[in-house]
Design an enzyme around this catalytic site. Sequence first.
Site, PDB file in Angstrom:
ATOM      1  CG  ASN A  29      -2.636  -4.489  -5.379  1.00  0.00           C
ATOM      2  OD1 ASN A  29      -2.301  -5.339  -6.197  1.00  0.00           O
ATOM      3  ND2 ASN A  29      -3.860  -4.423  -4.880  1.00  0.00           N
ATOM      4  CE1 TYR A  47      -8.991   1.168   2.017  1.00  0.00           C
ATOM      5  CE2 TYR A  47      -9.609   0.618   4.265  1.00  0.00           C
ATOM      6  CZ  TYR A  47      -8.637   0.778   3.291  1.00  0.00           C
ATOM      7  OH  TYR A  47      -7.326   0.557   3.600  1.00  0.00           O
ATOM      8  CG  ASP A 100      -5.464  -1.656  -6.087  1.00  0.00           C
ATOM      9  OD1 ASP A 100      -6.114  -2.268  -5.220  1.00  0.00           O
ATOM     10  OD2 ASP A 100      -4.531  -0.875  -5.818  1.00  0.00           O
ATOM     11  CB  THR A 149      -1.028  -0.066   1.162  1.00  0.00           C
ATOM     12  OG1 THR A 149      -1.923   1.025   1.035  1.00  0.00           O
ATOM     13  CG2 THR A 149      -0.396  -0.053   2.528  1.00  0.00           C
ATOM     14  N   GLY A 199      -8.535  12.575  -9.256  1.00  0.00           N
ATOM     15  CA  GLY A 199      -7.257  12.127  -8.719  1.00  0.00           C
ATOM     16  C   GLY A 199      -6.387  11.524  -9.803  1.00  0.00           C
ATOM     17  CB  ALA A 200      -3.615  12.128 -11.445  1.00  0.00           C
ATOM     18  N   GLY A 222     -15.988   2.172  -1.208  1.00  0.00           N
ATOM     19  CA  GLY A 222     -14.591   1.744  -1.249  1.00  0.00           C
ATOM     20  C   GLY A 222     -14.397   0.337  -0.714  1.00  0.00           C
ATOM     21  CE  LYS A 267      -1.495   0.346  -3.653  1.00  0.00           C
ATOM     22  NZ  LYS A 267      -2.875   0.647  -4.000  1.00  0.00           N
TER      23      LYS A 267
HETATM   24  P1  NAP Z   1      -1.680   8.622  -3.800  1.00  0.00           P
HETATM   25  O1  NAP Z   1      -0.913   7.935  -4.856  1.00  0.00           O
HETATM   26  O2  NAP Z   1      -0.944   9.271  -2.681  1.00  0.00           O
HETATM   27  O3  NAP Z   1      -2.588   9.735  -4.539  1.00  0.00           O
HETATM   28  C1  NAP Z   1      -3.346  10.630  -3.762  1.00  0.00           C
HETATM   29  C2  NAP Z   1      -4.291  11.408  -4.680  1.00  0.00           C
HETATM   30  O4  NAP Z   1      -5.113  12.233  -3.833  1.00  0.00           O
HETATM   31  C3  NAP Z   1      -3.566  12.351  -5.648  1.00  0.00           C
HETATM   32  O5  NAP Z   1      -4.318  12.487  -6.824  1.00  0.00           O
HETATM   33  C4  NAP Z   1      -3.595  13.671  -4.858  1.00  0.00           C
HETATM   34  O6  NAP Z   1      -3.537  14.831  -5.664  1.00  0.00           O
HETATM   35  C5  NAP Z   1      -4.965  13.604  -4.235  1.00  0.00           C
HETATM   36  N1  NAP Z   1      -5.080  14.472  -3.063  1.00  0.00           N
HETATM   37  C6  NAP Z   1      -4.489  14.297  -1.872  1.00  0.00           C
HETATM   38  N2  NAP Z   1      -4.850  15.303  -1.035  1.00  0.00           N
HETATM   39  C7  NAP Z   1      -5.680  16.117  -1.745  1.00  0.00           C
HETATM   40  C8  NAP Z   1      -6.388  17.307  -1.421  1.00  0.00           C
HETATM   41  N3  NAP Z   1      -6.312  17.852  -0.214  1.00  0.00           N
HETATM   42  N4  NAP Z   1      -7.173  17.852  -2.370  1.00  0.00           N
HETATM   43  C9  NAP Z   1      -7.282  17.302  -3.596  1.00  0.00           C
HETATM   44  N5  NAP Z   1      -6.625  16.168  -3.973  1.00  0.00           N
HETATM   45  C10 NAP Z   1      -5.833  15.587  -3.032  1.00  0.00           C
HETATM   46  O7  NAP Z   1      -2.722   7.646  -3.094  1.00  0.00           O
HETATM   47  P2  NAP Z   1      -3.489   6.414  -3.784  1.00  0.00           P
HETATM   48  O8  NAP Z   1      -2.707   5.172  -3.643  1.00  0.00           O
HETATM   49  O9  NAP Z   1      -3.911   6.837  -5.125  1.00  0.00           O
HETATM   50  O10 NAP Z   1      -4.739   6.259  -2.793  1.00  0.00           O
HETATM   51  C11 NAP Z   1      -5.772   7.222  -2.804  1.00  0.00           C
HETATM   52  C12 NAP Z   1      -6.954   6.740  -1.977  1.00  0.00           C
HETATM   53  O11 NAP Z   1      -7.504   5.568  -2.546  1.00  0.00           O
HETATM   54  C13 NAP Z   1      -6.594   6.386  -0.537  1.00  0.00           C
HETATM   55  O12 NAP Z   1      -7.630   6.850   0.298  1.00  0.00           O
HETATM   56  C14 NAP Z   1      -6.577   4.875  -0.545  1.00  0.00           C
HETATM   57  O13 NAP Z   1      -6.891   4.325   0.739  1.00  0.00           O
HETATM   58  C15 NAP Z   1      -7.687   4.587  -1.528  1.00  0.00           C
HETATM   59  N6  NAP Z   1      -7.567   3.257  -2.130  1.00  0.00           N
HETATM   60  C16 NAP Z   1      -8.631   2.407  -1.957  1.00  0.00           C
HETATM   61  C17 NAP Z   1      -8.589   1.160  -2.532  1.00  0.00           C
HETATM   62  C18 NAP Z   1      -9.754   0.244  -2.334  1.00  0.00           C
HETATM   63  O14 NAP Z   1      -9.604  -0.963  -2.580  1.00  0.00           O
HETATM   64  N7  NAP Z   1     -10.899   0.756  -1.946  1.00  0.00           N
HETATM   65  C19 NAP Z   1      -7.473   0.747  -3.267  1.00  0.00           C
HETATM   66  C20 NAP Z   1      -6.420   1.636  -3.444  1.00  0.00           C
HETATM   67  C21 NAP Z   1      -6.484   2.896  -2.863  1.00  0.00           C
HETATM   68  P3  NAP Z   1      -2.097  15.512  -6.031  1.00  0.00           P
HETATM   69  O15 NAP Z   1      -1.586  14.745  -7.215  1.00  0.00           O
HETATM   70  O16 NAP Z   1      -2.443  16.902  -6.329  1.00  0.00           O
HETATM   71  O17 NAP Z   1      -1.231  15.360  -4.812  1.00  0.00           O
END
Ligand code: NAP
Length: 483
Positions: A306, A433, A321, A281, A345-346, A454, A285
């Site tokens: 993952n 989630y 994922d 996580t 998001g990206a 989630g 990753k």
């Molecule tokens: P990550 O790689 O750190 O990416 C975070 C994303 O959130 C980026 O797009 C970031 O934008 C954006 N962000 C963070 N703070 C923000 C804010 N204050 N305002 C606007 N955008 C913001 O994290 P990730 O691995 O993609 O995970 C993201 C979420 O998905 C987490 O909550 C994770 O637990 C969840 N997730 C869930 C599952 C599931 O199975 N349900 C699986 C994977 C992940 P910037 O690029 O501008 O920083």
Amino acid sequence: MLCLTLTGSHASECIEQFREYRNLIHLVEIRLDLLSDPDRDEVAQLCQSIDVPIILTCRRKQDGGAWEQGEKLRTALLLTCLELGVSYIDLEEDYKRQELEQRARELSVNIIRSYHDTRKVPEDMFARLVKLSKRGDIAKIAVTPQSITDTHILFNVERELADMPNKIVIGMGEWGIPTRILYKRTGSLFTYCSPEGTSAASGHLSAKTMAELYRADRVTQATQIFGVVGNPVMHTSSPMIHNPAFHQSGLDAIYVPFLVDNVRSFFKLAERLPVTGFSVTVPHKQQVLPFLGRISREVKLIGSCNTVVRKGSLWKGLNTDFYGFLQPIQAELEAGTIRKAVVIGAGGAARSVVWALRNYRCKVVILNRTAQKARKLAEETNSQWDEISAAANQEHVDLIVQTTSVGMEPNDQLNPVPDFPFSGREIAYELVYKPQRTAFIQAAEQAGCRVVYGMQMLLAQGKLQFESFTGLSYPQEPTDSTS
Ligand code: NAP
């Protein structure tokens, strides 16, 4: 053996705690320093109510306890309580008063000779353990790892000091949690835990978590070790997905959270324990990729992994994922009713989502706070992109996927796209989630949208992971403890 440290401030509270967890634990630690006004009568009442072996401890503040009233009073209290039928007494390595030690030996009370470091793992840890065990006592070290490398050092004790039978090795704090759960793999006689909602020491897990979720006392040298690697990692629900499934499938396996700062160091520990497979996580990753001998088509496509499984002498990387995301909307994708999707998001999760949607030829618009990252992902995947503020202008959307970390506890009132014009006909898909009903989900529900939580994706990807880990189908729906 699991040792329950009683954390009540009065005997009556401690007795209640003992009764509640009696069937989960094998011994009890009475911490005189945690009682508000300990005296012989109170401790006698407590000892009479306990029918498992008792460890008597009065921990000083400098060692992570609460005792501040000086050595003279501490010795007097321990001496009088020693007579109450306890099985063990915990005396720190620098405790010098002979009378207590002598009386313990006369009464055949086992001495646990302990050393504490609340800041680090000392360089001379192995020599200290040897010194602590000199007089045939149980040698105990409770030290504080500050990295996964430190955690690894604690697991080395079993190999380096294999001929020392009576020892307890504890890593305190979050870094040390694997040493508490896998205590038998450090060669420890027992591990400590606390009543639910309390914590006698940094990193103590609850008795229920230790006994029912991890079944820590069932671990043997043959038990296969799986885990999740992240930073932070303790918030993850993955142990609740995998451990009950191992149990239901009759597998001798355990799934443990590993706080990891350095992926290379974790792979060394994974070889040493050994670890058979693990989930990955945030933020690792991408960082695991250089250590993988084989990768799946999805990992190659997405550039993010993952799930890691051992295949012979190699590590293989997968991305569950990708398929886990697709499962809750599979029917609509196959029916062709999702033609246009907006992805908020990206980051790492968005990469899996966008690639999975593009695989179904959906038109995707990526909106991100950092526009540059949205643009990069859009170029890779032949999608469109814009700034997150453009959420207000989106039209004719069939699916909106929220992949940012905004809305996660404790900031669960925040919605990254408060102006998104829901029409009610979109599917709103949330990746966060915890909590289940984020501000984004609530807005979508109010507009009448179908929502995907989630947790649905987490379970779907977790089940696929379980299959990769074990070669077996996931046994049944996990319990409510995942929510
Ligand atoms: P990550 O790689 O750190 O990416 C975070 C994303 O959130 C980026 O797009 C970031 O934008 C954006 N962000 C963070 N703070 C923000 C804010 N204050 N305002 C606007 N955008 C913001 O994290 P990730 O691995 O993609 O995970 C993201 C979420 O998905 C987490 O909550 C994770 O637990 C969840 N997730 C869930 C599952 C599931 O199975 N349900 C699986 C994977 C992940 P910037 O690029 O501008 O920083």
